[in-house]
Design a protein around this motif. Sequence first.
Motif, short mmCIF file in Angstrom:
data_model
loop_
_atom_site.label_atom_id
_atom_site.label_comp_id
_atom_site.label_asym_id
_atom_site.label_seq_id
_atom_site.Cartn_x
_atom_site.Cartn_y
_atom_site.Cartn_z
N LEU A 192 -9.83 -0.60 -13.70
CA LEU A 192 -8.77 -1.26 -12.95
C LEU A 192 -7.45 -0.50 -13.07
O LEU A 192 -6.70 -0.39 -12.09
CB LEU A 192 -8.60 -2.70 -13.45
N ALA A 193 -7.17 0.03 -14.28
CA ALA A 193 -5.94 0.80 -14.45
C ALA A 193 -5.97 2.07 -13.61
O ALA A 193 -4.98 2.43 -12.96
CB ALA A 193 -5.75 1.14 -15.93
N GLU A 194 -7.13 2.75 -13.60
CA GLU A 194 -7.24 3.95 -12.78
C GLU A 194 -7.11 3.62 -11.30
O GLU A 194 -6.44 4.34 -10.54
CB GLU A 194 -8.57 4.64 -13.05
N ARG A 195 -7.75 2.51 -10.90
CA ARG A 195 -7.66 2.12 -9.49
C ARG A 195 -6.24 1.72 -9.12
O ARG A 195 -5.77 2.04 -8.02
CB ARG A 195 -8.62 0.96 -9.22
N ALA A 196 -5.55 1.02 -10.05
CA ALA A 196 -4.16 0.65 -9.77
C ALA A 196 -3.27 1.88 -9.65
O ALA A 196 -2.38 1.94 -8.80
CB ALA A 196 -3.64 -0.28 -10.87
N GLU A 197 -3.54 2.87 -10.51
CA GLU A 197 -2.76 4.10 -10.43
C GLU A 197 -3.03 4.82 -9.10
O GLU A 197 -2.09 5.33 -8.47
CB GLU A 197 -3.11 5.01 -11.60
N GLU A 198 -4.30 4.85 -8.69
CA GLU A 198 -4.60 5.48 -7.40
C GLU A 198 -3.95 4.73 -6.25
O GLU A 198 -3.41 5.35 -5.32
CB GLU A 198 -6.12 5.52 -7.21
N ARG A 199 -4.00 3.39 -6.30
CA ARG A 199 -3.37 2.61 -5.23
C ARG A 199 -1.87 2.80 -5.22
O ARG A 199 -1.25 2.84 -4.16
CB ARG A 199 -3.72 1.12 -5.40
N ALA A 200 -1.27 2.89 -6.41
CA ALA A 200 0.18 3.12 -6.46
C ALA A 200 0.54 4.48 -5.87
O ALA A 200 1.51 4.61 -5.11
CB ALA A 200 0.68 3.00 -7.90
N GLU A 201 -0.27 5.50 -6.21
CA GLU A 201 -0.02 6.82 -5.64
C GLU A 201 -0.23 6.82 -4.13
O GLU A 201 0.56 7.42 -3.39
CB GLU A 201 -0.97 7.84 -6.31
N GLU A 207 4.31 5.21 1.80
CA GLU A 207 5.72 4.83 1.97
C GLU A 207 6.57 6.03 2.34
O GLU A 207 7.47 5.94 3.18
CB GLU A 207 6.24 4.17 0.69
N ARG A 208 6.29 7.18 1.71
CA ARG A 208 7.03 8.39 2.10
C ARG A 208 6.77 8.76 3.55
O ARG A 208 7.69 9.13 4.29
CB ARG A 208 6.63 9.54 1.17
N THR A 209 5.50 8.63 3.97
CA THR A 209 5.18 8.93 5.36
C THR A 209 5.88 7.97 6.31
O THR A 209 6.41 8.37 7.35
CB THR A 209 3.66 8.85 5.56
N ARG A 210 5.90 6.69 5.95
CA ARG A 210 6.56 5.70 6.80
C ARG A 210 8.05 5.94 6.90
O ARG A 210 8.65 5.87 7.99
CB ARG A 210 6.30 4.29 6.26
N ILE A 211 8.68 6.27 5.77
CA ILE A 211 10.12 6.53 5.78
C ILE A 211 10.42 7.76 6.62
O ILE A 211 11.38 7.80 7.40
CB ILE A 211 10.64 6.67 4.35
#
Length: 449
Positions: A192-201, A207-211
């Motif tokens: 779950l921690a690895e998946r959360a880190e991947e989702r955050a990345e 978000e960078r693409t949207r901005i």
Amino acid sequence: MTTTGEVHRAALTGPWWWARRRSAVLDVTLAVVSAVECAKQGTTFARDVGLPFAVGLVFGLLAGATLLVRRRWPIVVVLVAIAVTPAEMGFLLSVVGLYSLAASECPRRITAGLAGMSLVAVLIVSYVRTDQQADAGVVPGEGWVVTFIALTMSLGLTAPPVLLGLYVGARRRLMESLRERADSLERELQLLAERAEERAEWARSEERTRIAREMHDVVAHRVSLMVVHAAALQAVARKDPEKAVRNAALVGDMGRQALSELREMLGVLRTGDGLSAPAAGNERRGRAEPVPLAAVGAAAAAAASRAAGPAPVGEGPCLADLDELVGQSRVAGVVVVLSVEGELRAYAAEVEQTAFRVVQEALTNVHKHAAGAKTYVRLAHRLSEIAMQVENEAPPPVTEGGCGARLPSGGNGLVGMRERVGALGGVFVSGPTDAGGFRVSAVIPCGAA
């Protein structure tokens, strides 16, 4: 403090079949004590039956020493204890053997059978021995007293070690189950921690693409118009001073509008969800502190939810602003024909913003690549979708000495339009026409707001 199954298995450093060294030391000690006891009782039994002293000694030592393998082969230990019961030897061997058998992974029917055999053997030997002592006058009483004494001795030597072994075995299995469950939970938490880190990345990237897309849409159109007006200003500065003044005023107005939109965008970025409150609190306390992990996680989750679909940034444009958008292109010298089909109605904010941005970026591309070309903007309000099309004719040839705008292109306009429309489940198509122009078409599914 408990340990997980992996740590527990890593601690198994004992020799042979022992899990730990202290377990080996305990079994060796018990085997020595049992061998001494059986050797003493074996010599007494050999003397009573007329066997040589050495036979009783060796027999007792071998029988008592079997306690050494109680963890590996508990059935062997119990069978030896039952076998030597008629010789009135091996009481420690019998008690420890029954305990080890009950605590092991041996099937319960085998444990019950061997325990019953041991109970019967001890009962018979105790009854015979007590009856002999009663006949000799050592134990006073009648027949029921002999039976009671024999039954008590057999139950006392059989039931307690079996019950204790069953309890210890159940507790051991429970601890193993808890260790395995802890290992499983630890692995799940790590995943779950690895998946959360991947989702955050992934959320940060989205978000960078949207901005970047928002910045491109906000700035590119107005800056393109400013460049076009600046080129026209350069061309008419000496021939028509009044027109040059009007163009200069338009350039100034568009520059101020671009700056205003940039300020709004930067203001939204500075007050991002989940990060403004902690930052403001740190500033009020007069020291810089790191943002808590919970706030970072909340911001990442918010970014992920926003990245899943386009979200309005501030008070975004809407379809009612299309007339003003087309008018700006007309003022820049482009002939734009706007046609609207169907009944105008309100849509969700993201739908109207996406439709506006598609038309805006398409007109920007006309200014960049087909300056002076006649352009047709068509908007169709349908039952469950909204369709738009921006098509320009072939650009007029550039005359010698003409002052072109020479607008650079980053190549991201069409990509951004496709991403916006695709995020809403729409269809985007673009490409050149047979007449030498270029067409941009988009269909966005929607419902009335």
